[in-house]
Design a protein around this motif. Sequence first.
Motif, PDB file in Angstrom:
ATOM      1  N   THR A 254       0.813  -1.234   0.000  1.00 27.30           N
ATOM      2  CA  THR A 254       0.000   0.000   0.000  1.00 27.30           C
ATOM      3  C   THR A 254       0.837   1.271   0.000  1.00 27.30           C
ATOM      4  O   THR A 254       0.285   2.367  -0.061  1.00 27.30           O
ATOM      5  CB  THR A 254      -0.937   0.006   1.219  1.00 27.30           C
ATOM      6  N   TYR A 255       2.145   1.156   0.085  1.00 26.76           N
ATOM      7  CA  TYR A 255       3.026   2.316  -0.046  1.00 26.76           C
ATOM      8  C   TYR A 255       4.437   1.805  -0.303  1.00 26.76           C
ATOM      9  O   TYR A 255       4.709   0.594  -0.194  1.00 26.76           O
ATOM     10  CB  TYR A 255       2.989   3.219   1.194  1.00 26.76           C
ATOM     11  N   MET A 256       5.343   2.697  -0.657  1.00 21.51           N
ATOM     12  CA  MET A 256       6.743   2.354  -0.874  1.00 21.51           C
ATOM     13  C   MET A 256       7.615   3.242  -0.003  1.00 21.51           C
ATOM     14  O   MET A 256       7.224   4.352   0.374  1.00 21.51           O
ATOM     15  CB  MET A 256       7.149   2.536  -2.340  1.00 21.51           C
ATOM     16  N   VAL A 257       8.823   2.736   0.311  1.00 18.17           N
ATOM     17  CA  VAL A 257       9.800   3.524   1.068  1.00 18.17           C
ATOM     18  C   VAL A 257      11.144   3.415   0.359  1.00 18.17           C
ATOM     19  O   VAL A 257      11.552   2.321  -0.032  1.00 18.17           O
ATOM     20  CB  VAL A 257       9.934   3.019   2.521  1.00 18.17           C
ATOM     21  N   ILE A 258      11.811   4.550   0.192  1.00 18.25           N
ATOM     22  CA  ILE A 258      13.149   4.547  -0.383  1.00 18.25           C
ATOM     23  C   ILE A 258      14.123   5.173   0.610  1.00 18.25           C
ATOM     24  O   ILE A 258      13.728   5.899   1.519  1.00 18.25           O
ATOM     25  CB  ILE A 258      13.208   5.281  -1.742  1.00 18.25           C
ATOM     26  N   ALA A 259      15.394   4.844   0.435  1.00 18.81           N
ATOM     27  CA  ALA A 259      16.433   5.377   1.322  1.00 18.81           C
ATOM     28  C   ALA A 259      16.577   6.882   1.131  1.00 18.81           C
ATOM     29  O   ALA A 259      16.391   7.393   0.018  1.00 18.81           O
ATOM     30  CB  ALA A 259      17.765   4.688   1.031  1.00 18.81           C
ATOM     31  N   PRO A 260      16.937   7.597   2.179  1.00 20.01           N
ATOM     32  CA  PRO A 260      17.125   9.058   2.047  1.00 20.01           C
ATOM     33  C   PRO A 260      18.200   9.429   1.027  1.00 20.01           C
ATOM     34  O   PRO A 260      18.200  10.544   0.503  1.00 20.01           O
ATOM     35  CB  PRO A 260      17.521   9.489   3.464  1.00 20.01           C
ATOM     36  N   GLU A 261      19.126   8.488   0.747  1.00 20.38           N
ATOM     37  CA  GLU A 261      20.207   8.769  -0.210  1.00 20.38           C
ATOM     38  C   GLU A 261      19.857   8.331  -1.626  1.00 20.38           C
ATOM     39  O   GLU A 261      20.707   8.420  -2.527  1.00 20.38           O
ATOM     40  CB  GLU A 261      21.495   8.024   0.214  1.00 20.38           C
ATOM     41  N   HIS A 262      18.648   7.847  -1.846  1.00 20.03           N
ATOM     42  CA  HIS A 262      18.305   7.299  -3.163  1.00 20.03           C
ATOM     43  C   HIS A 262      18.510   8.366  -4.253  1.00 20.03           C
ATOM     44  O   HIS A 262      18.053   9.503  -4.123  1.00 20.03           O
ATOM     45  CB  HIS A 262      16.852   6.815  -3.169  1.00 20.03           C
ATOM     46  N   PRO A 263      19.209   8.021  -5.339  1.00 22.60           N
ATOM     47  CA  PRO A 263      19.522   9.023  -6.380  1.00 22.60           C
ATOM     48  C   PRO A 263      18.290   9.603  -7.079  1.00 22.60           C
ATOM     49  O   PRO A 263      18.360  10.690  -7.645  1.00 22.60           O
ATOM     50  CB  PRO A 263      20.399   8.237  -7.366  1.00 22.60           C
ATOM     51  N   TYR A 264      17.157   8.901  -7.045  1.00 23.88           N
ATOM     52  CA  TYR A 264      15.954   9.425  -7.700  1.00 23.88           C
ATOM     53  C   TYR A 264      15.452  10.706  -7.042  1.00 23.88           C
ATOM     54  O   TYR A 264      14.745  11.499  -7.683  1.00 23.88           O
ATOM     55  CB  TYR A 264      14.832   8.381  -7.671  1.00 23.88           C
ATOM     56  N   ILE A 265      15.816  10.917  -5.777  1.00 23.97           N
ATOM     57  CA  ILE A 265      15.350  12.133  -5.098  1.00 23.97           C
ATOM     58  C   ILE A 265      15.890  13.371  -5.820  1.00 23.97           C
ATOM     59  O   ILE A 265      15.166  14.366  -6.000  1.00 23.97           O
ATOM     60  CB  ILE A 265      15.759  12.118  -3.610  1.00 23.97           C
ATOM     61  N   GLU A 266      17.160  13.298  -6.248  1.00 24.03           N
ATOM     62  CA  GLU A 266      17.747  14.427  -6.976  1.00 24.03           C
ATOM     63  C   GLU A 266      17.042  14.591  -8.332  1.00 24.03           C
ATOM     64  O   GLU A 266      16.790  15.704  -8.795  1.00 24.03           O
ATOM     65  CB  GLU A 266      19.248  14.213  -7.176  1.00 24.03           C
TER      66      GLU A 266
END
Length: 803
Positions: A254-266
């Motif tokens: 029902t949701y996803m979690v990614i690491a705070p360092e995940h490159p997609y954030i940039e």
Amino acid sequence: MKYDHNAIEKKWQNAWEKAGVFHAENNSKKPKYFALVEFPYPSGQGLHVGHPRPYTALDIVARKRRLQGYNVLYPIGWDAFGLPTENYAIKNHVHPAQVTKKNIAHFKEQIQSLGISFDWSREINTTDPDYYKWTQWIFLQLFKKGLAYKKEMNVNWCTGCKCVLANEEVVEGVCERCGSPVIHKEKSQWMLKITDYAQKLIDGLDEVDYPERVKAQQKNWIGRSEGAEVDFQTTAGDALTVYTTRPDTLFGATYMVIAPEHPYIERWADQLSNLAEVRDYQAKAARKSEFERAEVAKEKTGVRLDGVCAVNPVNGKQIPIFISDYVLMTYGTGAIMAVPAHDTRDWEFAHKFQLPVIEVVKGGNVEKEAFTDCASGVMVNSGFLDGLTVEEAKVKIKAYIEEKDFGHKKINYKLRDWVFARQRYWGEPIPIVHCEKCGYVPLPEDQLPLRLPEVKSYEPTDDGESPLAKMTDWVNTICPHCGGPAKRETDTMPQWAGSSWYFLRYTDPHNDKAFASKEALDYWLPVDWYNGGMEHTTLHLLYSRFWHKFLYDIGEVPTPEPYAKRTSHGMILGENGEKMSKSRGNVVNPDDVVREYGADTLRLYEMFIGDFEKAAPWNTSSMRGCRRFIERYFALQDILTAKEQIRPELESAFHKTIKKVSEDIENLKFNTAIAALMSLLNEVAATGAVTKEELRIFTLLLNPFAPHVTEEVWALQQFGSGMACQQTWPAYEEAKCVDATAQIVVQVNGKVRARISLPAQSEKAVVLSAAKANEKIAAEIADKTLVKEIYVPGKLVNLVVKG
């Protein structure tokens, strides 16, 4: 006859080394036996009485093997690079090489005083350039095969040691060496691709004789799992890939979690309406260690990425994406799908952020924090999977994922590549140069060893670089490939480098053409018996197996596994039951014990203290009992008779003891072997005499445990040519291990009324007849009806009567 250990022990230690009786033969027709202990780190504190326990145990095995006719290699050396020496050198302004030399001399003197039968002619030292030349050579082979590489990565940084630590060296968020907090930094690091050997490291455990707990720790650390990689498309146009062992629960994501360092954030930054909040959370996460972030019990925190959603590939529903520090970029893909109905951590997160919880395996508890593991059950709320068992659903969903092309089956490992660099001075230089034109270039092998240069300051630099970085004359060099300007690598290898292959060097330690000759390796490998601490099960043992398997793959060693057998010992604790340490004030110095009681007493006590594989507290009064045993053995010479053979009444006792001691040594039951020798001594002493053959055999049985006193008795009584350690291990006859007579308890209605002695092999009828004929028993059963006769062969008769 009084036993003076101070006069005798040093005499025999010198005699053994002068005669070279413990030096392994290079060319021998004898069967080989390679016994190995983890070589010590020579700290300034010297040995405490816990250190000799494993040395003595394998020494007993090695001495017995020699008496059994084997060509035994039982070597010793020094694991001498590392932070403790460097830190001491910095503090006291002494060169680490001087500190190491002094510490080794002290350790060697202490070990030699214990009479351990090490082959000192093969002594090695990881800080010797003639040794680390080959450590560097092995690194170059790893580099050439693509298994050594450099990359920018988030690393564990010890604030005290000021260097990068491997994940295994971080314990509960602090440095295992100095106890300082460990933080995270981005740094370019040399890595070894141990992950390429994950499956081989698991499979190899089927080929070796290791305790199950050791195998389990290795397998758990490697962490093999079977599952699938699944792509979740996002509204931003990119796909987030997750690895899951439970693709059958996809309908419950029902949701996803990614690491705070995940490159997609940039990549998504301009689409996120709450970017400031995301940046703040990223900064806080960067200040935490991996241990803190992975802590299961900690409060769940996170930030929703406003502006980008994911799409669940099995039902097409949009689901939110969060960043949270419990997801790590260093494990898996740095992204997870969350199924809160069937995972406590996901449920806690969903509960905090008020996210949907959908049960997809019947039996999951969606109301409380306590969940069933949902390893079995029937699928619900899962579309085409409904009604299938979990195992059936796993098969069907994996096929569906591949058919629809949004994922594939995948085997994953928790094991991560090995961080193989330290920003310190006291370690092996890495034989690589960096050229702006050619990149990272290996040093030509004929230029090895690349020696450590002399430095005035061993302090790490303020920016975390090695002290070598300040030595521009050494750093600036020429590229071996193009001849242009280049710079040497200034990081050094971790302490684990030299200890990952040291056992190989023992087979041929003076070879200057190879780390060991093919002939020596073919003859000696694998190590037959290796003993070490349980604390090294997921560090040294895993690393050394990896290096050995690599060397096997490139044809440099003849066996796929380095160690045929591995055992582990328990610690000797202080008298207060706590681990020995200077801070606790409970350290016992073996020098003091040897001086007062003798090395043989110390050896016997450390083997008699309890189960070898378990921890045991030191007890000085119990040690005195071992000293008395030695004195009683030595005093047997005072009652020695002219008779040559074992007396008939002691023949069974001697054969049983030979069998018992022989088997107990092989099974690490040193305490019960010594107890059997003590019992035999009591039986002999009770007769008031001892024959020459009885004393000869007893001396040989005791020799591996107490070599000095037995060597002295052997010489005094002139039992045969050569030393006691050069004789033949006593043999036993199985038929003579059976008692000639048996003591049988006789009961009437379950109560002991008499004991009778009969030939051990007496028939049941004979035993029952003798029991009933006994004067006490006859009176007890007179005028009574015999209801039942119970006989336990060789042990017990119970007569049940009425009236």
